[in-house]
Design a protein around this motif. Sequence first.
Motif, PDB file in Angstrom:
ATOM      1  N   PRO A   1       0.733  -1.188   0.014  1.00  0.00           N
ATOM      2  CA  PRO A   1       0.033   0.138   0.087  1.00  0.00           C
ATOM      3  C   PRO A   1       0.831   1.209   0.087  1.00  0.00           C
ATOM      4  O   PRO A   1       2.060   1.350   0.457  1.00  0.00           O
ATOM      5  CB  PRO A   1      -0.746  -0.088   1.441  1.00  0.00           C
ATOM      6  CG  PRO A   1      -0.041  -1.047   2.118  1.00  0.00           C
ATOM      7  CD  PRO A   1       0.884  -2.146   1.285  1.00  0.00           C
ATOM      8  N   THR A   2       0.347   2.335  -0.606  1.00  0.00           N
ATOM      9  CA  THR A   2       0.899   3.636  -0.630  1.00  0.00           C
ATOM     10  C   THR A   2       0.754   4.125   0.585  1.00  0.00           C
ATOM     11  O   THR A   2       1.963   4.841   1.204  1.00  0.00           O
ATOM     12  CB  THR A   2       0.347   4.727  -1.582  1.00  0.00           C
ATOM     13  OG1 THR A   2       0.063   3.880  -2.912  1.00  0.00           O
ATOM     14  CG2 THR A   2       1.309   5.876  -1.873  1.00  0.00           C
ATOM     15  N   ALA A   3      -0.058   3.991   1.431  1.00  0.00           N
ATOM     16  CA  ALA A   3      -0.168   4.662   3.016  1.00  0.00           C
ATOM     17  C   ALA A   3      -1.147   3.354   3.545  1.00  0.00           C
ATOM     18  O   ALA A   3      -2.062   3.023   2.939  1.00  0.00           O
ATOM     19  CB  ALA A   3      -0.578   6.136   2.839  1.00  0.00           C
ATOM     20  N   GLY A   4      -1.236   3.770   5.009  1.00  0.00           N
ATOM     21  CA  GLY A   4      -2.152   2.917   5.730  1.00  0.00           C
ATOM     22  C   GLY A   4      -1.588   1.586   6.130  1.00  0.00           C
ATOM     23  O   GLY A   4      -0.278   1.386   5.812  1.00  0.00           O
ATOM     24  N   ALA A   5      -2.329   0.844   7.063  1.00  0.00           N
ATOM     25  CA  ALA A   5      -1.685  -0.425   7.258  1.00  0.00           C
ATOM     26  C   ALA A   5      -2.659  -1.636   7.390  1.00  0.00           C
ATOM     27  O   ALA A   5      -3.966  -1.354   7.261  1.00  0.00           O
ATOM     28  CB  ALA A   5      -1.031  -0.184   8.920  1.00  0.00           C
ATOM     29  N   VAL A   6      -2.130  -2.694   7.301  1.00  0.00           N
ATOM     30  CA  VAL A   6      -2.828  -3.982   7.397  1.00  0.00           C
ATOM     31  C   VAL A   6      -2.804  -4.776   8.382  1.00  0.00           C
ATOM     32  O   VAL A   6      -1.406  -4.931   8.473  1.00  0.00           O
ATOM     33  CB  VAL A   6      -2.908  -4.702   5.816  1.00  0.00           C
ATOM     34  CG1 VAL A   6      -3.769  -6.132   5.891  1.00  0.00           C
ATOM     35  CG2 VAL A   6      -3.072  -3.820   4.592  1.00  0.00           C
ATOM     36  N   ARG A   7      -3.410  -5.368   9.406  1.00  0.00           N
ATOM     37  CA  ARG A   7      -2.975  -6.178  10.445  1.00  0.00           C
ATOM     38  C   ARG A   7      -3.968  -7.479  10.288  1.00  0.00           C
ATOM     39  O   ARG A   7      -4.966  -7.398  10.151  1.00  0.00           O
ATOM     40  CB  ARG A   7      -3.392  -5.188  11.724  1.00  0.00           C
ATOM     41  CG  ARG A   7      -2.166  -4.365  12.334  1.00  0.00           C
ATOM     42  CD  ARG A   7      -2.464  -3.713  13.576  1.00  0.00           C
ATOM     43  NE  ARG A   7      -3.532  -2.772  13.330  1.00  0.00           N
ATOM     44  CZ  ARG A   7      -3.223  -1.646  12.969  1.00  0.00           C
ATOM     45  NH1 ARG A   7      -2.084  -1.124  12.691  1.00  0.00           N
ATOM     46  NH2 ARG A   7      -4.466  -0.676  12.891  1.00  0.00           N
ATOM     47  N   PHE A   8      -2.874  -8.536  10.576  1.00  0.00           N
ATOM     48  CA  PHE A   8      -3.706  -9.788  10.676  1.00  0.00           C
ATOM     49  C   PHE A   8      -3.360 -10.573  11.832  1.00  0.00           C
ATOM     50  O   PHE A   8      -2.268 -10.636  12.101  1.00  0.00           O
ATOM     51  CB  PHE A   8      -3.046 -10.550   9.362  1.00  0.00           C
ATOM     52  CG  PHE A   8      -3.599 -11.875   9.284  1.00  0.00           C
ATOM     53  CD1 PHE A   8      -5.102 -11.987   8.872  1.00  0.00           C
ATOM     54  CD2 PHE A   8      -2.970 -12.855   9.068  1.00  0.00           C
ATOM     55  CE1 PHE A   8      -5.780 -13.392   8.877  1.00  0.00           C
ATOM     56  CE2 PHE A   8      -3.365 -14.231   8.896  1.00  0.00           C
ATOM     57  CZ  PHE A   8      -4.739 -14.430   8.899  1.00  0.00           C
ATOM     58  N   GLN A   9      -4.353 -11.017  12.694  1.00  0.00           N
ATOM     59  CA  GLN A   9      -4.178 -11.607  13.833  1.00  0.00           C
ATOM     60  C   GLN A   9      -3.420 -10.719  14.712  1.00  0.00           C
ATOM     61  O   GLN A   9      -2.633 -11.216  15.543  1.00  0.00           O
ATOM     62  CB  GLN A   9      -3.814 -12.886  13.623  1.00  0.00           C
ATOM     63  CG  GLN A   9      -4.641 -13.868  12.870  1.00  0.00           C
ATOM     64  CD  GLN A   9      -4.015 -15.164  12.680  1.00  0.00           C
ATOM     65  OE1 GLN A   9      -2.856 -15.339  12.513  1.00  0.00           O
ATOM     66  NE2 GLN A   9      -4.636 -16.282  12.510  1.00  0.00           N
ATOM     67  N   GLY A  10      -3.643  -9.358  14.735  1.00  0.00           N
ATOM     68  CA  GLY A  10      -3.312  -8.419  15.406  1.00  0.00           C
ATOM     69  C   GLY A  10      -1.434  -8.233  15.137  1.00  0.00           C
ATOM     70  O   GLY A  10      -0.944  -7.268  15.555  1.00  0.00           O
ATOM     71  N   ARG A  11      -0.954  -8.732  14.133  1.00  0.00           N
ATOM     72  CA  ARG A  11      -0.006  -8.539  13.632  1.00  0.00           C
ATOM     73  C   ARG A  11       0.294  -7.698  12.525  1.00  0.00           C
ATOM     74  O   ARG A  11      -0.592  -7.757  11.507  1.00  0.00           O
ATOM     75  CB  ARG A  11       0.816  -9.840  13.478  1.00  0.00           C
ATOM     76  CG  ARG A  11       1.718 -10.375  14.365  1.00  0.00           C
ATOM     77  CD  ARG A  11       2.716 -11.503  13.924  1.00  0.00           C
ATOM     78  NE  ARG A  11       1.687 -12.678  13.370  1.00  0.00           N
ATOM     79  CZ  ARG A  11       2.343 -13.711  12.992  1.00  0.00           C
ATOM     80  NH1 ARG A  11       3.569 -13.905  13.003  1.00  0.00           N
ATOM     81  NH2 ARG A  11       1.423 -14.862  12.789  1.00  0.00           N
ATOM     82  N   ASP A  12       1.104  -6.604  12.439  1.00  0.00           N
ATOM     83  CA  ASP A  12       1.199  -5.615  11.233  1.00  0.00           C
ATOM     84  C   ASP A  12       1.988  -6.431  10.098  1.00  0.00           C
ATOM     85  O   ASP A  12       3.096  -6.900  10.049  1.00  0.00           O
ATOM     86  CB  ASP A  12       2.224  -4.488  11.666  1.00  0.00           C
ATOM     87  CG  ASP A  12       2.105  -3.267  10.429  1.00  0.00           C
ATOM     88  OD1 ASP A  12       1.238  -3.790   9.743  1.00  0.00           O
ATOM     89  OD2 ASP A  12       2.703  -2.487  10.701  1.00  0.00           O
TER      90      ASP A  12
END
Lengths: 346, 616
Positions: free
Chosen positions: B420-431
């Motif tokens: 991604p250009t900006a922002g975040a994705v977290r999966f099961q609490g992990r970035d």
Amino acid sequence: MDSTIALFLAQDGITNGAIYALLGLSLVLVFTVTRVIFIPQGEFVAYGALTLVGLETGVVPGTAYLTLVLGIAAFCVDLVRSPDGRQPRVLITRAVSDLGLPLVLLGLSGVVAPANMGPWITVPLAVALVAPMGAYIYRLAFRPLAQATVLTLLIAAVGVHLVMLGLGLVFFGAEGYRATPFTDVSLSLGVIDLGGQSLWVLGVTAVLIVTLWYAFGHTLAGKALRATSINRLGATLVGIPTARSGLIAFILAATLGAISGVLIAPITTIFYDSGFLIGLKGFVAAIIGGLVSYPISAAAAILVGLVEAFASFEASSFKEVIVFTIIIPVLLWQSLRSGHVDEEEE
Amino acid sequence: MINRKWIPAGLILLVALPPLLPVLPDYWITLLNTIGLASLVVIGLVLLTGVGGMTSFGQAAFCGFGAYTTALLTTSLGLSPWLTLPIAILLTCAAAVVLGLLTVRLSGHFLPLGTLAWGISLYYLFGNLEFLGRHDGIPTVPPLSIGGWDFYDDRTVYYVIWSLTILAAVATLNLLDSRVGRSLRALKGGITAAESFGVNTRRAKLVTFVYAAFLAAVAGWAFAHVQRAVNPTPFGLGAGIDYLLMAVIGGVGHVWGAVLGAGAVILLKDQLQTLLPALFGHTGNYETIIFGVLLILLLQFARQGLWGLATRLPWGRLSFVGGLSPTGAPPPSSPSAASLSFPAPSSPTPAPLPALTKRHTPNPDAPLLEVDHVQKTFGGLMAVRDVAFTLAKGEIVALIGPNGAGKSTTFNLITGVLPPTAGAVRFQGRDITGANASEIAAMGMARSFQHVKLLPTMTVLENVMLGAHLRGKAGLARAILRRDRAEERSIRAEAMTQLDRCGLADLAQHQAGTLALGQSRVVEIARALCLDPALLLLDEPAAGLRHGEKQKLAALLTTLRAEGRSILLVEHDMDFVMNQVDRLVVMDFGAKIAEGTPDIIRDDPRVLEAYLGGIE
């Protein structure tokens, strides 16, 4: 090394570099338009040079017959492969370009070769004899594979290389030749004499590059070529005949190869297999340009020429090793630059 | 019908026979030796080109690397050839690793060009280094010997060479029919698909390249001791091209095609070299011309090569190769039309299988997936702007929106195909922002694709087994030595189970390329399930499915939710979506315009406007 030697080497390097630039340009053109990594590009150089030598020494060169044979083959294959091309109008056009043209060229060679006519006649004829091969080879070997993978096209290119190399030996023998220079004039610039032939090389290269730059940017055919190279499918959808773009790319590649050949024939002894190594140095330049950038490839070609010239003075036996090792840091740099892996075409 | 067990034994006997025949002239034995050595190199090239979709002009140079290493060490230090073999292999592989690392990140055509340059450099290096004897090379390399008995005779050497060749062929076949092998074969199906079930594609490419170099090194080592001399010529670029020629002529997708190709090229060359000059009256490289023409014609008319042609003959059906691509699979019957029916539970497996690893959830309290204001711009185009939503455990959420709304791009941002250009994705609490697709797959996220990405020449079962890639552990060595069979059976059983619950068990042995689009989509779901995912991302799973098939898919999704798996799907079929999901996220022009339960979304004016246009 004193400055005279350095200047001399620089001249030598830039002259060769100009040739590599033309070849690098052709390779980038052919690759971006047709996805063919055109290994046999160098063969056109040898063919151009040795055809010129043949015409000068009074022999009708084998390439004249080869052009005719390839023309006939392309004509026949298209007759079989494309049923819609059997209308009389198309047939006549093809007969002229595939049979008439090589026949006329062969006839001209028959007249020119024994008459010892000088470079103003022999040089253009040598180029004209080799240039149509690009079109025929594209139609015979590559157009049927237009949808194939880069890998398949590369292997087909190897096949063409083997054929041209083998035929080169048949036509020209194992001996090396050198053509007579276009001119005896040399330009004296203080400490250094600029050879007339070097001036020819640089002049012609400059003219060709400017012409190509103009053609790509300002003519419809040139824009169609660029469109094909940027997005083949998109180009097809807006009505650009991409096969024709491929054809033009190959004719240009053969022409530029042949011109490179006649330009260096008076400076370097050319053997039937010299073209391969010369073409590969064009590749080194093209790789530095990432196989897509014309200006970077051209600049890189000059660099390759200079490295080669100085390497041959400092460590002559390792000249080739040094030249071809240049691409290692280049690959490393490109590798580090590329982030996420793109989906590869398949 | 001949008992199949006897075929390998018969073949070994056949291969062992020639040197024992006194009528066979020495010349032919020498020729056979040459073929055996070339085959060794070409087998590596088959793996590289036919399986991995890469190619190399530098195999002859790797060969030379091995040959010069052993020649130098045995002559100057007096080491035994058996001692120099591992050294030769190690040095060559090290060179291959360096060259491979430089090019595997780049697109496919840089490897052939890189190896071209490598081939030339090395040739000139061999020819100019004083301690390697320059262009004369190193004469007087000792022969191979066992217990003081020297292998001078071509008939003795024959056994060494052909043992190596057959070992290499069998090892390669074993490799291809294994977990690692499947991941190598997956390379041809595209990087994105392979990464999505956890294959580290760069590593897979590197492994293939180094394996090919390894075989070349062994061939080079043997060559040095057979010829008892080395010089640069047999390791030049011309030889590199010859090997490529053999691979293509033999049939570049088949291990035995390598032997066939090497044999055909070497025998033909030998014959042409005597025949053609006699025909044309003077010497020349006429055979080169013939080979070039042959190569071009082959690519245009029979890209499968000689081996491909041979297997199309009637006796070619009597396939003893197994494993590799079309010929190995049982002859497929046409896929039945109503194939998405759920069959009766398969018969219980006889022996207990080693369990595949199960996943543990690191942080059960955090939302399973948290998309935190992600953005993606392509140049000036903002494909995804500021999209945020979460997904809880055991929830089915649909991502809907008109075409071009940015749904598939959002998918790609979540699964790591695009950063991604900006922002975040977290999966099961992990970035997991910026992690690559295979790392994300390893955390338990599996996906299917809008444009189906199956490997058409592999069977459905093998395709599904690929999904379990991360749950196996067997590596290269275990695969080659066949120490991975128990694990393979588990993976196979797991794949079969998943296929079964998706209702495609009866298609397991079909080639994936023969399936209808709807069936292919379901195979992709089965493959994704093999990963034992906590989150399943399905990109238009119902597209191309018939009504009955859609109902079965719906039932499957319900079962999966009951198992505690979460599902995020992109789908255009509103009936399907509205009846199936817990919540919807609606996107338009890259932005989220609504979120909520199906009932809320159905009446949302913004959604109606996006789908039906403005209401005046």
